[in-house]
Design an enzyme around this catalytic site. Structure first.
Site, PDB file in Angstrom:
ATOM      1  N   SER A 183     -14.118   2.354  -5.415  1.00 53.31           N
ATOM      2  CA  SER A 183     -13.986   0.909  -5.617  1.00 53.31           C
ATOM      3  C   SER A 183     -15.096   0.280  -6.438  1.00 53.31           C
ATOM      4  O   SER A 183     -14.899  -0.794  -7.003  1.00 53.31           O
ATOM      5  CB  SER A 183     -13.911   0.205  -4.254  1.00 53.31           C
ATOM      6  OG  SER A 183     -15.090   0.417  -3.510  1.00 53.31           O
ATOM      7  N   HIS A 211      -7.280   1.370  -4.312  1.00 51.87           N
ATOM      8  CA  HIS A 211      -7.448   0.942  -5.705  1.00 51.87           C
ATOM      9  C   HIS A 211      -6.637   1.793  -6.677  1.00 51.87           C
ATOM     10  O   HIS A 211      -6.747   1.617  -7.900  1.00 51.87           O
ATOM     11  CB  HIS A 211      -8.925   0.962  -6.088  1.00 51.87           C
ATOM     12  CG  HIS A 211      -9.727  -0.103  -5.406  1.00 51.87           C
ATOM     13  ND1 HIS A 211      -9.806  -1.396  -5.872  1.00 51.87           N
ATOM     14  CD2 HIS A 211     -10.457  -0.075  -4.262  1.00 51.87           C
ATOM     15  CE1 HIS A 211     -10.566  -2.113  -5.068  1.00 51.87           C
ATOM     16  NE2 HIS A 211     -10.970  -1.329  -4.079  1.00 51.87           N
ATOM     17  N   LYS A 242      -3.971  -5.668  -2.951  1.00 49.84           N
ATOM     18  CA  LYS A 242      -4.576  -5.568  -4.282  1.00 49.84           C
ATOM     19  C   LYS A 242      -3.453  -5.601  -5.319  1.00 49.84           C
ATOM     20  O   LYS A 242      -2.936  -6.667  -5.628  1.00 49.84           O
ATOM     21  CB  LYS A 242      -5.453  -4.325  -4.366  1.00 49.84           C
ATOM     22  CG  LYS A 242      -6.655  -4.419  -3.414  1.00 49.84           C
ATOM     23  CD  LYS A 242      -7.538  -3.213  -3.472  1.00 49.84           C
ATOM     24  CE  LYS A 242      -8.802  -3.417  -2.647  1.00 49.84           C
ATOM     25  NZ  LYS A 242      -8.562  -3.615  -1.205  1.00 49.84           N
TER      26      LYS A 242
END
Length: 378
Positions: A183, A211, A242
């Site tokens: 990250s 991610h 996300k």
């Protein structure tokens, strides 16, 4: 009544953060999460959001959330194991498992609680968790909550991983855990080599794809699919907050793993389930990933992912650089210790699929001007 004397130790630590230039008030958005936002009343270009694909404002997601809320209400009213499992929750988990090419999935309140729930419950005393040294804080905390031994291998170092696997060869359960995309640096785990070594030693593999979901793999299926490892990774953790653009975390895994977590994962057992509108919007996001593959496909240089760090060294410098960028109309947050190691503070930028070339040109100009003013670049 809490008195100032009782909290003086906190006041002292906060004063130290201020002296070091590391005290940061929360930035407040006064607009929707987009490529350009209003932060603390100022209109700025946004390079700090995890909204990789721009789905937070996608019409399909907003419609799904609104319609589900009208039909089901604002909240679920209970934990999943009592009266909080609605058909929309089950549908989301079915769709996630299908999307990730696994037997089953289980949704948690966040990616953080997903990692805590899995790692706290899946292993026991006498087992071992073998973890990359730069794994996310939620993995670190999950390992601490478990009763298993922790064994930390050097970042992305397959030879060191093998040494740890050899050392713990005779354990009942050996669980190798790695971020798919890290990250803070945006680099990708060498997943092919990790899986091959784990298979050789009979170890389970868990990948945190927070991610990587929506970024890597076909239609954004993640790092496991990206490396052609479907069916060879035991647990895939992902987030719904996300690239998916909504809220939550999940684990995609074989059915026995899901069944076990339903009975043992404490964050799942003791937290109210997602509002039905949130679950419906997440389902709509999966539909968008399947229908609009053009949203994927990033080229961000050495980082290989949308996360592009600008490493400046000292934490105070990163914070001052961030403040200068903000004055120049760019919202890019400084990150320092303990989120990243001492001496590796940075401006963490995130380029989304909906940023325009003109916006990125503006960002580069601001970085150049601010960097020269601070002496970060010559």
């Amino acid at each position: 009544m809490i008195t100032e004397k009782k909290t003086q130790f906190l006041i002292d630590e906060l004063d130290q953060l201020r002296r070091q230039g590391l005290f940061r008030p929360l930035r407040v958005l006064g607009s929707a999460q987009d490529t350009e936002v209003v932060v603390d009343g100022k209109h700025v270009l946004n390079l700090s959001s995890n909204n990789y694909l721009g789905l937070t404002t996608h019409p399909r997601l907003k419609t799904a959330m609104t319609e589900a809320t009208q039909a089901w209400g604002a909240g679920s009213g209970a934990v999943r194991t009592i009266a909080g499992t609605m058909s929309v929750h089950e549908e989301l988990e079915r769709r996630l498992a299908e999307f990730k090419h696994t037997e089953a999935s289980l949704v948690f309140q966040s990616g953080f609680t997903a990692n805590l729930g899995v790692l706290q419950s899946l292993v026991r005393e006498g087992d071992v968790i073998i973890s990359d040294e730069l794994n996310h804080a939620s993995i670190i905390d999950g390992i601490r909550l478990s009763k298993a031994e922790r064994s930390i291998f050097k970042h992305r170092d397959l030879d060191d991983l093998e040494r740890h696997l050899e050392k713990h060869r005779d354990r009942r359960v050996k669980l190798v855990v790695t971020d798919g995309v890290f990250s803070m640096d945006g680099d990708i785990a060498p997943l092919q080599g990790i899986v091959e070594r784990a298979e050789r030693f009979g170890a389970l593999v868990m990948v945190d794809d927070a991610h990587a979901s929506g970024v890597l793999g076909k239609n954004g299926r993640g790092s496991v699919n990206h490396f052609g490892l479907d069916g060879r990774v035991d647990l895939q953790m992902g987030t719904l907050s996300k690239a998916i653009g909504v809220l939550g975390g999940y684990v995609a895994a074989p059915q026995p793993v899901r069944d076990f977590l339903v009975h043992r994962a404490r964050p799942f057992l003791f937290s109210t389930s997602h509002p039905p509108g949130v679950a419906a919007a997440c389902i709509a996001a999966i539909d968008v990933l399947l229908a609009e593959p053009e949203r994927l496909g990033f080229d961000t240089g050495a980082s290989e992912t949308p996360i592009t760090p600008v490493i400046v060294g000292k934490g105070a410098v990163a914070m001052e650089f961030s403040d200068r960028l903000f004055k120049l109309g760019v919202f890019a947050q400084g990150i320092g210790y303990p989120t990243v190691p001492e001496g590796r503070a940075r401006i963490r930028t995130i380029v989304t699929s909906v940023h325009t070339d003109a916006q990125l040109d503006r960002a580069l100009e601001a970085f150049e001007k601010g960097g020269r003013e601070l002496g970060v670049i010559a």
